[in-house]
Design a protein around this motif. Structure first.
Motif, PDB file in Angstrom:
ATOM      1  N   HIS A   1      -6.713   2.023   7.597  1.00 33.12           N
ATOM      2  CA  HIS A   1      -5.866   1.480   8.665  1.00 33.12           C
ATOM      3  C   HIS A   1      -6.699   1.153   9.916  1.00 33.12           C
ATOM      4  O   HIS A   1      -6.502   0.137  10.562  1.00 33.12           O
ATOM      5  CB  HIS A   1      -4.749   2.467   9.011  1.00 33.12           C
TER       6      HIS A   1
ATOM      7  N   ARG B   1       9.200   7.384   6.666  1.00 36.69           N
ATOM      8  CA  ARG B   1       9.404   6.351   5.662  1.00 36.69           C
ATOM      9  C   ARG B   1       9.032   6.806   4.264  1.00 36.69           C
ATOM     10  O   ARG B   1       9.170   6.063   3.284  1.00 36.69           O
ATOM     11  CB  ARG B   1       8.546   5.126   6.002  1.00 36.69           C
TER      12      ARG B   1
ATOM     13  N   PHE C   1       0.230   7.234  11.715  1.00 32.72           N
ATOM     14  CA  PHE C   1       1.661   7.463  11.910  1.00 32.72           C
ATOM     15  C   PHE C   1       2.514   6.727  10.877  1.00 32.72           C
ATOM     16  O   PHE C   1       2.248   5.570  10.549  1.00 32.72           O
ATOM     17  CB  PHE C   1       2.086   6.964  13.301  1.00 32.72           C
TER      18      PHE C   1
ATOM     19  N   LEU D   1      -1.971   1.120  -2.275  1.00 36.21           N
ATOM     20  CA  LEU D   1      -0.891   1.953  -1.737  1.00 36.21           C
ATOM     21  C   LEU D   1      -0.533   1.517  -0.322  1.00 36.21           C
ATOM     22  O   LEU D   1       0.636   1.543   0.079  1.00 36.21           O
ATOM     23  CB  LEU D   1      -1.284   3.436  -1.772  1.00 36.21           C
ATOM     24  N   SER D   2      -1.539   1.093   0.460  1.00 35.89           N
ATOM     25  CA  SER D   2      -1.259   0.607   1.813  1.00 35.89           C
ATOM     26  C   SER D   2      -0.425  -0.665   1.770  1.00 35.89           C
ATOM     27  O   SER D   2       0.504  -0.827   2.561  1.00 35.89           O
ATOM     28  CB  SER D   2      -2.567   0.346   2.583  1.00 35.89           C
TER      29      SER D   2
ATOM     30  N   HIS E   1      -8.972  -1.881   9.409  1.00 37.24           N
ATOM     31  CA  HIS E   1      -8.136  -3.085   9.438  1.00 37.24           C
ATOM     32  C   HIS E   1      -7.854  -3.506  10.887  1.00 37.24           C
ATOM     33  O   HIS E   1      -8.035  -4.672  11.250  1.00 37.24           O
ATOM     34  CB  HIS E   1      -6.833  -2.805   8.681  1.00 37.24           C
TER      35      HIS E   1
ATOM     36  N   MET F   1      -5.999   0.864  -0.810  1.00 38.66           N
ATOM     37  CA  MET F   1      -5.536  -0.423  -0.287  1.00 38.66           C
ATOM     38  C   MET F   1      -4.245  -0.863  -0.991  1.00 38.66           C
ATOM     39  O   MET F   1      -3.333  -1.402  -0.354  1.00 38.66           O
ATOM     40  CB  MET F   1      -6.634  -1.471  -0.444  1.00 38.66           C
TER      41      MET F   1
ATOM     42  N   LEU G   1      -4.583  -7.312   4.492  1.00 36.38           N
ATOM     43  CA  LEU G   1      -5.238  -6.047   4.847  1.00 36.38           C
ATOM     44  C   LEU G   1      -6.734  -6.273   4.706  1.00 36.38           C
ATOM     45  O   LEU G   1      -7.213  -6.646   3.641  1.00 36.38           O
ATOM     46  CB  LEU G   1      -4.747  -4.941   3.896  1.00 36.38           C
TER      47      LEU G   1
ATOM     48  N   ARG H   1       3.244   0.205   0.482  1.00 38.11           N
ATOM     49  CA  ARG H   1       4.077   0.989   1.402  1.00 38.11           C
ATOM     50  C   ARG H   1       3.888   0.574   2.859  1.00 38.11           C
ATOM     51  O   ARG H   1       4.459   1.186   3.753  1.00 38.11           O
ATOM     52  CB  ARG H   1       3.767   2.485   1.221  1.00 38.11           C
ATOM     53  N   ASN H   2       3.057  -0.442   3.063  1.00 36.52           N
ATOM     54  CA  ASN H   2       2.765  -0.925   4.420  1.00 36.52           C
ATOM     55  C   ASN H   2       2.298   0.219   5.325  1.00 36.52           C
ATOM     56  O   ASN H   2       2.716   0.333   6.488  1.00 36.52           O
ATOM     57  CB  ASN H   2       3.994  -1.616   5.025  1.00 36.52           C
ATOM     58  N   ILE H   3       1.398   1.021   4.828  1.00 33.95           N
ATOM     59  CA  ILE H   3       0.903   2.160   5.613  1.00 33.95           C
ATOM     60  C   ILE H   3       0.209   1.671   6.879  1.00 33.95           C
ATOM     61  O   ILE H   3       0.468   2.168   7.986  1.00 33.95           O
ATOM     62  CB  ILE H   3      -0.050   3.039   4.766  1.00 33.95           C
ATOM     63  N   HIS H   4      -0.656   0.657   6.729  1.00 31.16           N
ATOM     64  CA  HIS H   4      -1.414   0.161   7.886  1.00 31.16           C
ATOM     65  C   HIS H   4      -0.493  -0.553   8.870  1.00 31.16           C
ATOM     66  O   HIS H   4      -0.610  -0.393  10.077  1.00 31.16           O
ATOM     67  CB  HIS H   4      -2.544  -0.769   7.413  1.00 31.16           C
TER      68      HIS H   4
ATOM     69  N   ALA I   1       2.849  -0.209   9.296  1.00 27.96           N
ATOM     70  CA  ALA I   1       3.788   0.697   9.943  1.00 27.96           C
ATOM     71  C   ALA I   1       3.083   1.544  10.994  1.00 27.96           C
ATOM     72  O   ALA I   1       3.670   1.906  12.021  1.00 27.96           O
ATOM     73  CB  ALA I   1       4.450   1.590   8.894  1.00 27.96           C
ATOM     74  N   HIS I   2       1.821   1.841  10.748  1.00 28.42           N
ATOM     75  CA  HIS I   2       1.027   2.568  11.743  1.00 28.42           C
ATOM     76  C   HIS I   2       0.850   1.713  12.996  1.00 28.42           C
ATOM     77  O   HIS I   2       1.092   2.182  14.123  1.00 28.42           O
ATOM     78  CB  HIS I   2      -0.330   2.935  11.123  1.00 28.42           C
ATOM     79  N   SER I   3       0.445   0.470  12.832  1.00 24.74           N
ATOM     80  CA  SER I   3       0.278  -0.414  13.991  1.00 24.74           C
ATOM     81  C   SER I   3       1.598  -0.563  14.747  1.00 24.74           C
ATOM     82  O   SER I   3       1.626  -0.546  15.982  1.00 24.74           O
ATOM     83  CB  SER I   3      -0.205  -1.804  13.543  1.00 24.74           C
TER      84      SER I   3
END
Lengths: 337, 337, 337, 337
Positions: free
Chosen positions: B122, B287, B283, A115-116, B125, A113, A282, A119-122, A124-126
């Motif tokens: 992700h 980045r 995805f 790291l998410s 969420h 969480m 998140l 780096r805004n992993i979640h 950027a995925h959305s």
């Protein structure tokens, strides 16, 4: 060894792997309690019971029925005010919980969480799914590294230590606020003791990993959160009662802080709770610890300490209730639905 | 030291912190090339140039103009077939790239993506935001731990080593397929050398961290992916050319594998590319490396090796082009848009 | 907090740095006991005493005098049968020892002794002084590396853990025999649980780091030592009572084993004790733990736990006497000469 | 691959395990050179040779005879001025040495010697044998811990890195003086770059692990040693030429410093060299690296890089001679006696 076994609200199947369940029943003289028919069972069996695995009330009256009792295991993993702890301590009855089984699973998702958030992993995925992604540098607005960063912990029990272990390669400066531990003790663990203000003010990520007690309810309110620097991250892993969720929603919604939480004041969260639409948060629905593999470790740790007790040795795998602190803990029981 | 400086497609501001930029210009005799007016500039300055920072073509003709040249820095960080490498090697001209600046940033997001796949951070969420979350054990369908798991690497260069360092506390069994490294060399790094089949067949998570070469294009096709066990995870961090994206979409879309990717065959991805709607994929829009802090490290590493070269010492901070392998690399240039 | 302070056979100066001594006396209401004039002192002060720092007898009679007593610190660092432990446990009186202060100093010299045995550092030095040195390969007869070797531990308490930490970079296979700890507990510490026979038969170096108990006296006798392979090494760090010294002398003298010891059955060792002339032995005169810096840590740990107790928290820095095991310990008191 | 094999002054048996020797001869087209009958052999075979394993002179004349030569392995492990390195570099001939095989063995004994100095393991042993031991605190005059101490390195090549790895659990502050490496490069390795004066003035133990060069001969003279604080320790592991041994003897003999050395200006040391009687010195007769297991690694690393070369890949296991530094190295050849 004569065991009275009443794991509710957990089930036998949940806390034991097949192999461990077989070992448990084969190796001990177990009386299994039917949660639908408890009447009289404790009264009948406590006089012979040496080990009790149960979260049922154990006041002085029941303890007096159990002269051979050497240990009570709480497999729900929360110490509750359901036991006359003083009497247990006076009689040398260990009160034990295998709560540490959740330390590694929660630490792993906690790191994930963080790291998410970093780096805004979640997000950027959305964005990508929605066809709104930004590439490269442009897509990395607030992105930052954990390596060589400044990280704060509130609390440093099993979970804090497990998370600390996972963070070692990041070579971050780690400040810990834990009012229950001496400063030099923390230094010997390789972390820096700090006041709450220093943890909040000097960290890019703060992990909330403290047990909830009578002293730290709503520790994270508007005033406290205001001490965190712009863009800092908060990962709430232990208990919802530590935070004022309106304050969390305010700071995340305004974009000032990035906040992840695995716990909520009311679970399930109401379908129309406005928190669901707060950007910058998140969400995880109390999923951090509840893995099959973790739950099966409950039985494994119980078996380890049963073996210690049977051999006249002190339990070492479960955590013991402590005379000084057990009365301060304020976890809620698991909902039985 | 006389330097011809032409960092395009990157910019001076991008690759240097303010402090490093000042040190660079103050400490060296720098001729800055205007990318809009290159005509004649190289011809005029190469005869005095000792160090070239440029991705422009450097064939034999131009090298012959530069008798004092000691090093060429590629700050785009991809070795391309734009240089007569053989002539450089024969003349003792180092060809260098600070590509390792991306190792830690990519390793961190790579670990984050793996933890997101393993725990569905992700997805859970998105479910919560949509009011469709499941709590606890129920919400943890395929969740698994990285601790003590089996992890595979394809490739073991700078990025592989950085990721390996972050994974140490997880105490996983790490198998590495890297056909460019001897088995015992890998063992000395603390990983297990393995065939590609063993990496694919025995790992819960496979990290693809190899440079793309003439030999490994579309290494991950339908046939290869079929060797991964059900529910296994793939994290594609290095280059899109390593994978057949139709095959990725097939395996993720069917729910058999969980796949994360930071790279795509065409970037930006077309708005109506069906991959956007493939479930089971995480995805990220290229980045992983492009952080301000990482780009500024480019200038830092260049300064370190400039100082080495000025003192008559070998460069140690940048990676050198190698006679044997530089011709096999197949990275694409950065798009200049 | 009212403290009765009687550190004998240690002295105030020995166990406190100047700074800690000042903090101790300034921060507490301390009654210091004159070891030459103890008569009546305990009787007079116990009724008010909250914390006792003393190794004097504390039977039921004296405990009954001390209704406010919350902790007894043993700063000699050996639990002895001088206390009615059962009464203490029943009344919630912690019995504590800062014995862990010796773990790191003993671990360091233990590693040094093992490296001296493995590489004959001490012997080659004596040979050189005597003009009888052999160079290079010739001088390295039995030399072997600890890296990637097989190492055994007998016991895995504070000392074992400290030694294990120092050995981590050697990447050795570490087998542990500790009958007081569950196998999976040891596995979670990163070592392999093993039988005594496996530890002896499969290790190149065996570290004896167990407390002496009623169960392990003369564990290392002729029969046990015979299970060690030719050329193996034994490092005896904890207590002499664990070994039959005639057997040690026999195996080392014959050249079959290499043995280091810091402890002896009678100290000082008689001037004409034949063990002094046994080749193949490395001797240390009970010097492993007794460093000024370690002794001063005694006071530091006591202060840490005094602060915990004063704040109503459980002690965490000192080790607690355990109901199950305290009666099995068989350390001898420090000689008061 | 056609190999001309002339390992003298080492022997085939010395540098290969049986298994590796078999693999070497079976897997390659090897011409073995008889060191007693070299005349004409090189001239006859160089025209076909692809890899040369030899320390014999390779001037331009001989290199011109060898158009297919791709690598020269120096299995003596010292680069000497016996080769026309410039011509090799221009032609892309790798000049390689498996010198890193000695890093771990030397690091282990180096740590052992430092622990012996810090705790007087060797001296206390001699005292015990002589019946003059002192017990406990009394026997620990200058004893100190390495844990959390300040440690200095002069040089940070293979050996420095291996030693650094072994020292990690000691959590010491490690300062490194290495004029061949950039400061930030050292910081990325986890050590602090420092001037020689800072290393000498601020460290309790200084490890000398630098290669000898034309620039650092007699770096440790009276003036330099005077900068070390009283009671500090020096461990000389690399080459005797780095130190003025009269100065070492002076500082150790006066009791001001504690010094260990594995190397001597003349070996063997003369029987009546007064250094043998200098107190405060720990002597080792050039034994640090010369273990059978280390020598056999020479062949192992050669095989690894032969395999790389045969596959058209760059060597990775041996160290390469560097154009910039090979001319500065000043190691002496091994004596052939």
């Amino acid at each position: 060894m004569k065991i009275l076994f009443d794991p509710s609200p957990r089930t036998t199947k949940e806390i034991f792997s097949d192999q461990h369940r077989d070992a448990f029943f084969a190796g001990h003289d177990v009386v299994e309690v039917d949660p639908m028919a408890r009447a009289g069972v404790y009264e009948r069996h406590l006089p012979q019971t040496e080990v009790l695995i149960s979260q049922q009330p154990m006041g002085r009256d029941r303890l007096d029925l159990a002269p051979h009792l050497r240990a009570i295991f709480n497999v729900e993993t929360n110490f509750l005010p359901n036991i006359d702890y003083e009497t247990c301590f006076a009689r040398g009855i260990h009160v034990l919980t295998p709560a540490s089984v959740f330390a590694v699973p929660v630490a792993e998702i906690g790191l994930g969480m963080a790291l998410s958030l970093a780096r805004n992993i979640h997000g950027a995925h959305s964005d990508f799914v929605a066809g709104q992604e930004a590439y490269g540098l442009e897509g990395n607005g607030q992105a930052e590294l954990l390596s060589h960063s400044r990280i704060g912990f509130v609390g440093f029990g099993d979970l804090g230590r497990a998370l600390h272990a996972l963070l070692r390669p990041f070579a971050a400066t780690i400040r810990v606020y834990d009012p229950w531990l001496p400063d030099d003790y923390l230094r010997r663990q390789g972390v820096l003791p700090a006041t709450l203000d220093a943890v909040l003010g000097d960290s890019r990520v703060v992990f909330v990993v403290a047990s909830v007690t009578s002293e730290n309810t709503h520790l994270f309110d508007r005033k406290t959160l205001a001490k965190m620097p712009d863009g800092a991250m908060l990962v709430l892993l232990s208990r919802a009662a530590l935070a004022d969720f309106d304050a969390l929603a305010h700071e995340a919604g305004s974009g000032r802080l990035r906040i992840a939480t695995d716990v909520f004041p009311q679970e399930p969260v109401s379908p129309d709770d406005p928190i669901r639409r707060v950007p910058g948060m998140l969400f995880s629905a109390h999923r951090a610890g509840a893995l099959t593999s973790a739950l099966e470790q409950i039985g494994a740790l119980v078996l380890e300490d049963l073996s210690q007790i049977a051999r006249g040795l002190p339990p070492v795998s479960c955590r013991r209730a402590e005379r000084e602190t057990v009365g301060l803990l304020r976890s809620k029981p698991i909902d039985v639905t």
